[in-house]
Design a protein around this motif. Structure first.
Motif, short mmCIF file in Angstrom:
data_model
loop_
_atom_site.label_atom_id
_atom_site.label_comp_id
_atom_site.label_asym_id
_atom_site.label_seq_id
_atom_site.Cartn_x
_atom_site.Cartn_y
_atom_site.Cartn_z
N VAL A 27 -13.31 -12.54 -12.26
CA VAL A 27 -13.01 -11.82 -11.03
C VAL A 27 -12.67 -10.38 -11.40
O VAL A 27 -12.01 -10.13 -12.42
CB VAL A 27 -11.83 -12.47 -10.29
N VAL A 28 -13.11 -9.43 -10.60
CA VAL A 28 -12.79 -8.02 -10.86
C VAL A 28 -11.45 -7.69 -10.22
O VAL A 28 -11.31 -7.72 -8.99
CB VAL A 28 -13.88 -7.10 -10.29
N PRO A 29 -10.41 -7.41 -11.03
CA PRO A 29 -9.13 -7.01 -10.44
C PRO A 29 -9.18 -5.55 -10.01
O PRO A 29 -9.78 -4.71 -10.68
CB PRO A 29 -8.14 -7.21 -11.60
N VAL A 30 -8.54 -5.27 -8.86
CA VAL A 30 -8.51 -3.90 -8.34
C VAL A 30 -7.05 -3.48 -8.20
O VAL A 30 -6.44 -3.69 -7.14
CB VAL A 30 -9.25 -3.81 -6.99
N PRO A 31 -6.44 -2.92 -9.25
CA PRO A 31 -5.04 -2.49 -9.15
C PRO A 31 -4.91 -1.27 -8.24
O PRO A 31 -5.66 -0.30 -8.37
CB PRO A 31 -4.67 -2.14 -10.60
N LEU A 32 -3.95 -1.31 -7.33
CA LEU A 32 -3.75 -0.23 -6.37
C LEU A 32 -2.29 0.20 -6.39
O LEU A 32 -1.38 -0.64 -6.37
CB LEU A 32 -4.13 -0.68 -4.95
N GLY A 33 -2.07 1.51 -6.43
CA GLY A 33 -0.72 2.07 -6.40
C GLY A 33 -0.49 2.90 -5.16
O GLY A 33 -1.35 2.98 -4.26
N ARG A 34 0.66 3.58 -5.11
CA ARG A 34 1.00 4.34 -3.91
C ARG A 34 0.03 5.49 -3.65
O ARG A 34 -0.14 5.90 -2.50
CB ARG A 34 2.43 4.89 -4.02
N ALA A 35 -0.65 5.98 -4.69
CA ALA A 35 -1.62 7.06 -4.49
C ALA A 35 -2.76 6.63 -3.56
O ALA A 35 -3.37 7.46 -2.88
CB ALA A 35 -2.18 7.52 -5.83
N GLU A 36 -3.03 5.31 -3.55
CA GLU A 36 -4.12 4.81 -2.71
C GLU A 36 -3.67 4.46 -1.30
O GLU A 36 -4.50 4.11 -0.45
CB GLU A 36 -4.75 3.56 -3.36
N TRP A 37 -2.38 4.54 -1.00
CA TRP A 37 -1.90 4.06 0.29
C TRP A 37 -2.47 4.80 1.49
O TRP A 37 -2.69 4.17 2.54
CB TRP A 37 -0.36 4.06 0.32
#
Length: 232
Positions: A27-37
């Protein structure tokens, strides 16, 4: 097409453990942080599921989780899992209560949901020397191995049978003194010094009660004592 799963708040140690476990399942993990909010829903729209992790000691975790869930629903993501904590309904620990309120938000959200409640991480204890901790070394804990928490998250995000489930997670039950002795060291209590009031409250709670967590649910999820099955 390879499945993609978002990890909201995915750049810390928990997010990295979940990402590694997902990658082992192709599975491709997609880490997201506050910059992407500002465009979080756009990032989530290409994902089959989302794992939501709030920053440690977030001052308003329910608001953080509510924003994440709103983006999940806007993106029409069908499955969400929330990273909570063992014993969230403890008035003596304010940051646990924030997770309890967040759990309620998750349970009332539209996507299919699962909640994970890990105990204290084994990796939070430095067992390469004598162990110094700011609470009773003989308190009983259900400790969780970080990699196994990541694997449990990957299971509930990719397999059926976990919709509407809440799982406490612990790898083993022990005291800090026992863990130190197994590593050939001694555990001793030290004063915590200048720490966040929520941490001081947590240490006081640990003094009185520890944080016991059963090992059965994690054993089930990881296939050590059978499997959890049934429809999603």
């Amino acid at each position: 097409m390879t499945s993609r799963i978002a990890i909201v708040g995915g750049h810390g140690k928990t997010g990295r453990a979940v990402a590694a476990a997902l990658a082992r399942r192709d599975v491709v993990p997609v880490p997201l942080g506050r910059a992407e909010w500002p465009v979080l829903a756009d990032h989530l729209a290409v994902c089959a599921a989302a794992y939501v992790i709030a920053p440690n000691l977030h001052p308003d975790e329910p608001s953080y989780v509510a924003e994440a869930l709103a983006a999940v629903e806007q993106a029409d993501v069908g499955r969400v899992a929330y990273h909570s904590v063992a014993s969230p309904y403890v008035p003596a620990m304010p940051h646990h209560l924030g997770k309890a309120v967040s759990e309620d938000l998750v349970r009332r959200s539209r996507p299919t949901w699962t909640i994970l409640q890990p105990g204290a991480y084994l990796q939070n204890l430095d067992l390469t020397a004598d162990l110094e901790i700011p609470y009773d070394v003989d308190a009983v804990f259900g400790f969780a191995d970080l990699a196994e928490v990541g694997e449990a998250a990957a299971v509930v995000l990719t397999e059926d049978g976990h919709a509407g489930a809440t799982y406490e997670l612990a790898t083993r039950v022990a005291t800090p003194a026992q863990l130190a002795a197994e590593a050939g060291y001694v555990a001793r209590r030290v004063e915590p010094g200048d720490v966040h009031p929520w941490l001081r409250a947590m240490f006081a709670y640990y003094d009185e009660h520890g944080l016991p967590v059963g090992t059965g649910p994690l054993g089930l999820l990881l296939g050590r004592v059978g499997r959890v099955g049934g429809p999603a």
